[in-house]
Motif scaffolding. Structure first.
Motif, PDB file in Angstrom:
ATOM      1  N   SER A  58       0.817  -1.209   0.000  1.00  0.00           N
ATOM      2  CA  SER A  58       0.000   0.000   0.000  1.00  0.00           C
ATOM      3  C   SER A  58       0.856   1.267   0.000  1.00  0.00           C
ATOM      4  N   LEU A  66      -4.638   3.514  -0.869  1.00  0.00           N
ATOM      5  CA  LEU A  66      -5.197   2.381  -0.133  1.00  0.00           C
ATOM      6  C   LEU A  66      -4.941   2.523   1.364  1.00  0.00           C
ATOM      7  N   LYS A  67      -5.968   2.273   2.125  1.00  0.00           N
ATOM      8  CA  LYS A  67      -5.856   2.295   3.580  1.00  0.00           C
ATOM      9  C   LYS A  67      -5.877   0.855   4.076  1.00  0.00           C
ATOM     10  N   ASP A  72      -9.960  -2.252   0.749  1.00  0.00           N
ATOM     11  CA  ASP A  72      -8.705  -1.930   0.079  1.00  0.00           C
ATOM     12  C   ASP A  72      -7.774  -3.143   0.023  1.00  0.00           C
ATOM     13  N   LYS A  75      -8.595  -4.997  -3.069  1.00  0.00           N
ATOM     14  CA  LYS A  75      -8.003  -4.340  -4.244  1.00  0.00           C
ATOM     15  C   LYS A  75      -6.521  -4.681  -4.367  1.00  0.00           C
TER      16      LYS A  75
END
Length: 119
Positions: A58, A66-67, A72, A75
């Motif tokens: 990330s 993205l957190k 996320d 993803k």
């Protein structure tokens, strides 16, 4: 203080117990997950050659937004899955690295499956 130490000790114990039976090869590498409080990291490793084949986190520029959430993580799993398929790697061994298989870790695995990777 003791509770934090016990939690860390359990995580390390699970990690070593899992890694005794998992190993990545060139034809079926090991996908390992690491997560901190704020970021997620995934590597696909060939343990025989000692090389990292694919990696994503990330912290990368294209994935910067993205957190550390379940959505996320899915993803990020899809990104790794696509990168694996670009290198003709369609199957791997999933190493949860001592973390319990729920939440972020499960979401990463589901995202990679969605991209077409088999475990």
């Amino acid at each position: 203080m003791n509770r934090v130490i016990d939690k860390r000790r359990k995580l390390i114990r699970r990690k070593h117990h899992i890694r005794k039976s998992l190993s990545g090869t060139g034809s079926r590498p090991r996908m390992t997950v690491f997560r901190s409080n704020s970021h997620m990291y995934i590597q696909v490793i060939d343990d025989v050659a000692g090389t990292t084949l694919v990696a994503a986190s990330s912290l990368e520029a294209e994935l910067k937004g993205l957190k550390n959430t379940v959505e996320d993580a899915a993803k990020l799993g899809e990104v790794v899955g696509k990168r694996m398929l670009e290198k003709n790697i369609d199957t791997c061994v999933f190493d949860r690295n001592g973390y319990l298989f729920h939440g972020i870790v499960k979401s990463i695995a589901d995202g990679a499956r969605k991209a077409g990777v088999r475990f």
